[in-house]
Design an enzyme around this catalytic site. Structure first.
Site, PDB file in Angstrom:
ATOM      1  CB  SER A 170       3.782 -11.718   2.180  1.00 14.87           C
ATOM      2  OG  SER A 170       2.972 -10.870   2.966  1.00 14.87           O
ATOM      3  CG  ASP A 420       7.420  -4.611   5.721  1.00 14.79           C
ATOM      4  OD1 ASP A 420       6.398  -4.756   6.421  1.00 14.79           O
ATOM      5  OD2 ASP A 420       7.925  -5.535   5.058  1.00 14.79           O
ATOM      6  CG  HIS A 423       6.291  -8.663   5.409  1.00 16.46           C
ATOM      7  ND1 HIS A 423       5.856  -7.577   4.679  1.00 16.46           N
ATOM      8  CD2 HIS A 423       5.563  -9.726   4.972  1.00 16.46           C
ATOM      9  CE1 HIS A 423       4.923  -7.958   3.815  1.00 16.46           C
ATOM     10  NE2 HIS A 423       4.728  -9.261   3.985  1.00 16.46           N
TER      11      HIS A 423
END
Length: 458
Positions: A170, A420, A423
């Protein structure tokens, strides 16, 4: 007449005493003017030709083949000896983008959460209501060179008629979407292909430049079976077999950006040569715990060897980048509010690169160095490590945090909320990765490339 300057007519006859005293007082009268004349020249010299800044021990990363760009891409200038013979001056020393600091930048990003339609929902921090926007107004300033603002038109021109692929987990997708958003500020990409769960395989085309950009989901680069809710709660990796989902297309790719790391932290069983090699965090299974560092190294080595061999066989010229490990910034438990609450970058020296982050980066850089040695007799491939680990480490403020979901505190502050801290918000610090990527491409297209073999053990 009054006392005269020592620069006036020296032929007038004065007594020795008078001349001496006149000269003495004139000297002290004009001394301040002399200082005023010299001081601006000294400041000019220091400003435009600064002395090297000593590096602290924590700022000295292990030497590597990370992006090192010379200040000028032009050919060496020609000077002349007194006899008229031309002499080629030595090119300026290369510049290291890995060491620097984040400085305020009022210009802000090239795009936002509404002008770019390719941002994954979880990274669209502005659209999800993140209230502090200061994280958008910083730029990376290397110590001894200049990193220009990203030039989307220049990128499209340099990659005209090329096929570009981002391959990995990702983080590869995160970097791809950053690039797409910056390019979309001057040219709209057209989505021409999508496939797989969560559209893990996609391709866009920029028709004005006949350039395509693709993303391939391959979190290990090698062949793997990902854990699932209906199967074993661990991954299976086959370390001596490259993942054909991306490697099978190497015959049509002009530039490949590889990015992996975080999925190697998950529970997994490893296979090599047809038998189990060991595992990582596999209680209850009859396998030896071997961790993940050597596994990452083996996976990268298998992938880069396959890439070199297939590029050689295809007869293409392929540029390859390995984006180094991107640190996370969890503080405390990952599922609790405040997991990455900082709103400003770290200052120089405040956060050293160490532990797992340093080791993951080191392995990736070392494997790029080894692969370049393997391909030294093959001009059809160019390899670089896109070394973004330290500059990313210094941006704890750049993650979605709780804003991976839209307006997470609309109903008040909750006791527990998922964050998160892996990311990156788009726009955000990850845009800088692609700025450095463009500088490497510009350097390669500028002719002679400054490549240094750097001693990792130092």
């Amino acid at each position: 007449m009054g006392g005269s300057s020592p620069f006036k007519d020296q032929n007038k006859q004065h007594s020795t005493t008078t001349t001496t005293m006149t000269t003495f007082f004139s000297f002290w009268r004009f001394l301040p003017y002399t200082i005023y004349a010299i001081l601006p020249m000294a400041l000019f010299r220091v400003y435009f030709y600064p002395l090297p800044v000593p590096q602290s021990p924590t700022d000295r990363l292990p030497r590597s083949d990370h992006i090192l760009v010379a200040p000028s891409l032009s050919s060496p200038r020609q000077a002349e000896k007194p006899g008229g013979d031309a002499v080629t001056e030595a090119p300026p020393p290369p510049c290291d983008y890995t060491n620097g600091k984040w400085v305020p930048d009022k210009s802000g990003p090239l795009y936002n959460g509404t002008t770019c339609g390719t941002i994954k929902d979880g990274q669209n921090c502005i659209a999800h209501g993140r209230p502090d926007l200061e994280y958008l107004y910083w730029r990376w300033k290397p110590r001894l060179c200049h990193l220009p603002r990203f030039q989307p038109t220049k990128f499209l021109q340099l990659l005209r008629n090329k096929n570009v692929a981002f391959v990995g987990d990702s983080m590869a997708r995160n970097q791809l979407e950053s690039l797409l958003c910056m390019l979309s500020s001057v040219s709209d990409p057209i989505l021409v292909y999508r496939d797989g769960e969560d559209n893990k395989f996609r391709k866009w085309n920029f028709p004005g430049h006949n350039m395509t950009i693709s993303v391939y989901w391959s979190p290990f680069l090698v062949k793997g079976v990902e854990k699932s809710s209906s199967g074993p709660d661990y991954n299976k990796l086959y370390l001596d077999s490259v993942d054909e989902r991306w490697a099978g297309d190497l015959g049509s790719l002009d530039m490949v950006v590889l990015s992996v790391g975080h999925w190697f932290l998950h529970p997994a069983v490893y296979f090599e040569g047809g038998s189990a090699l060991g595992c990582h965090y596999c209680p209850g299974l009859n396998h030896t715990e071997i961790g993940f560092y050597d596994v990452l190294r083996k996976a990268l080595r298998t992938s880069l060897k396959a890439l070199i061999a297939r590029t050689r066989a295809s007869g293409r010229v392929t540029d390859v980048f390995v984006t180094t490990f991107s640190p996370s910034h969890f503080e405390g438990d990952w599922d609790k509010f405040g997991a990455c609450p900082k709103t400003k970058p770290y200052q120089e020296g405040e956060k050293p690169l160490e532990g797992m982050d340093a080791e993951m980066r080191k392995i990736e850089v070392e494997e790029v160095v080894a692969a370049k040695a393997d391909a030294r007799d093959f001009s059809g491939i160019r390899l670089e490590a896109l070394d973004i680990t330290k500059l990313s480490l210094m941006r704890p403020d750049g993650h979605p945090g709780p804003y991976m979901y839209a307006f997470p505190f609309a109903d008040g502050v909750k006791d527990r909320v998922q964050n998160d801290c892996v990311h990156w918000c788009l726009p955000g610090p990850i845009d800088t990765w692609n700025g450095i990527l463009l500088e490497a491409i510009k350097r390669w297209n500028g002719g002679e490339m400054n490549r240094l073999s750097l001693d990792l053990a130092r």
